[in-house]
Design an enzyme around this catalytic site. Sequence first.
Site, mmCIF file in Angstrom:
data_model
loop_
_atom_site.group_PDB
_atom_site.id
_atom_site.type_symbol
_atom_site.label_atom_id
_atom_site.label_comp_id
_atom_site.label_asym_id
_atom_site.label_seq_id
_atom_site.Cartn_x
_atom_site.Cartn_y
_atom_site.Cartn_z
ATOM 1 N N ALA B 8 1.310 -29.812 -9.928
ATOM 2 C CA ALA B 8 1.813 -29.800 -8.564
ATOM 3 C C ALA B 8 0.669 -30.015 -7.582
ATOM 4 O O ALA B 8 0.824 -30.631 -6.537
ATOM 5 C CB ALA B 8 2.484 -28.461 -8.286
ATOM 6 N N GLU B 9 -0.503 -29.514 -7.952
ATOM 7 C CA GLU B 9 -1.575 -29.469 -6.984
ATOM 8 C C GLU B 9 -2.615 -30.565 -7.199
ATOM 9 O O GLU B 9 -3.166 -31.088 -6.251
ATOM 10 C CB GLU B 9 -2.248 -28.094 -7.082
ATOM 11 C CG GLU B 9 -2.962 -27.698 -5.843
ATOM 12 C CD GLU B 9 -3.873 -26.518 -6.092
ATOM 13 O OE1 GLU B 9 -3.667 -25.806 -7.083
ATOM 14 O OE2 GLU B 9 -4.792 -26.345 -5.298
ATOM 15 N N ALA B 10 -2.893 -30.886 -8.454
ATOM 16 C CA ALA B 10 -4.001 -31.788 -8.716
ATOM 17 C C ALA B 10 -3.630 -32.847 -9.750
ATOM 18 O O ALA B 10 -2.727 -32.657 -10.556
ATOM 19 C CB ALA B 10 -5.208 -31.004 -9.209
ATOM 20 N N ASP B 146 -4.536 -17.637 -13.551
ATOM 21 C CA ASP B 146 -3.424 -18.474 -14.000
ATOM 22 C C ASP B 146 -3.567 -18.744 -15.497
ATOM 23 O O ASP B 146 -3.572 -19.886 -15.929
ATOM 24 C CB ASP B 146 -3.417 -19.780 -13.191
ATOM 25 C CG ASP B 146 -2.143 -20.586 -13.406
ATOM 26 O OD1 ASP B 146 -1.164 -20.021 -13.909
ATOM 27 O OD2 ASP B 146 -2.137 -21.785 -13.084
#
Lengths: 375, 234
Positions: B8-10, B146
């Site tokens: 989602a982020e990278a 995480d």
Amino acid sequence: MTVDLDKFKKPGKDYYLALGLEGSANKLGVGVIKHNLGQLSSENRAEVLSNVRDTYITPPGEGFLPRDTARHHRNWVVRIIKKSLVDAGIKGTDLDCICFTQGPGMGAPLQSVVIAARTLSQLWKLPLIGVNHCVGHIEMGREITGANNPVVLYVSGGNTQIIAYSRQRYRIFGETLDIAIGNCLDRFARVLKISNDPAPGYNIEQMAKKGKHLVTLPYTVKGMDLSMAGILSYIEVLAKDLFSSNPKKNKNLIDEESGELITPEDLCYSLQESLFSMLVEITERAMAHVQSNQVLIVGGVGSNERLQEMMELMVNERKNGSIHATDERFCIDNGIMIAHAGLLSYRMGQINDLKDTVCTQRFRTDEVFVSWRDD
Amino acid sequence: MDVVSQGAEAVVFVTTSHPYCSQPAVENDKYIIKYRPSKKYRHPKIDAQITKNRTVGEVRFMNKLEKLGINSPSVISADYVNGIIWMEFIGDGLPNGDISSVKNYLWYLEKNDDDDGCVSDEVQSMLVAVGRLIGELHANDMIHGDLTSSNILLNGKEPYLIDFGLSSISSLAEDKAVDIYVLERAIESTHSVFADSYNKWLLKGYVQGNKKSKEVLARLEEVRLRGRKRSMLG
């Protein structure tokens, strides 16, 4: 889908009618919905026969207290039900079932509405169906938008959850660790004495449109969860300083680039931008996690157009992404969603005995067994 | 440049070019580029702040890990403003071509081996090594934030930690216990059949890696009872 929804149909009748009563917070909603026989599909939509709502509005700077809200619901419930039946053009005895919100919500308002539901059930000899408020939102959102298996962002005054369906449950992938987004916005509105009519969130949205400068606020995303209490207390301090005798004493109240004093509109704008960025980010994480490309936004805060716009920007960057949102009629708490979700349970034979109609303030979305779906 | 994974982020790329050397110092050498693209939906000011903070945080964390000798890719170069980290390539492919993360490895066994293969001594010693690695991390007051089976890569038989976007520094037993709890939950949802054995082995390794594990494990009991998810009002 292979679920048979017509095992309990009445002989000689080719449709179902349900009355839904909702009153878990400051809105009292009553609606009548009609399902025809067979699976719901794009050709066989649920029909909204009536959808009436009355909101308990408090003066600016005040929230709604359980006791007063319950009194409002008691005072209005009969009139609203009558209006709903007249709008739908039916008699009480034409109905198949009475659906009510069983939770989650504020205790006193929930209880005053369930009493109305029990009374009608005995008066008209109809079965009662208790509905989880969150599941009501999700099912109504799916029905109205036609999204079939979306990641659901449920944002309202009391809830902030990212939900996805898996094996007959709506599972919660991420949620707030402290207060809900609507609660955060409402409490901020109280500090600024923003009007509660029609809703504090709506008025913040209108003010935010005039905001120009962005104030930097904390940003707290933890995996797929988020936290908002810290942001609220930070911006509350800013808002209080803004109304003090010398607001320029607080450095954060001066815009770095222009040197202008921050206005209440700027604060509304900044709060929305920060909170919504967090929401969109965790939604994107959940989408990546469950490999879905559909998003459905439900709940009162979901009617915010800026949130919808930001979500759309995110979804457009994903492959085959699509976004589904509804307008205020279905986003904000209403009776029709309770009727719809309740009727689905009824058609699967899930009926509450009178002794099982006790309301509960705590009722998690993933506790509900979704018998009407088996995909 | 090939995309290895897109979260989602990278976006993670693999490349053969080095940021400084014109030719790879070692033949066939590969590098990883982790790129956090700017998000259109965010206000540019918020976006710049987040990209920068997370990239800086991740690079600092990785540097610290390298100094301590805890298995993780070493940073080669970073561009904080644009959210780019250039790092060492870790891992080797599985026979089916997937990246050799613990997740893919266990899934590969589940598909291609019988039940005994999934809980073999080899798997056990691998998971004990993973537990030990996490123990060492916590012994240095570093929290991953995480932990999942896809955020641990296997290089030969050596486990390596990756993805420190949500990492933090903390000496609290609570934070460490939550870190382990998140991993336990991830194992349960992704490798549910053998989750009990896997988690047992991970904890066995954890005790070896972290000398002060007693307090953390006591707290873990509490965290498990409490659950991370709470019941909510209206």
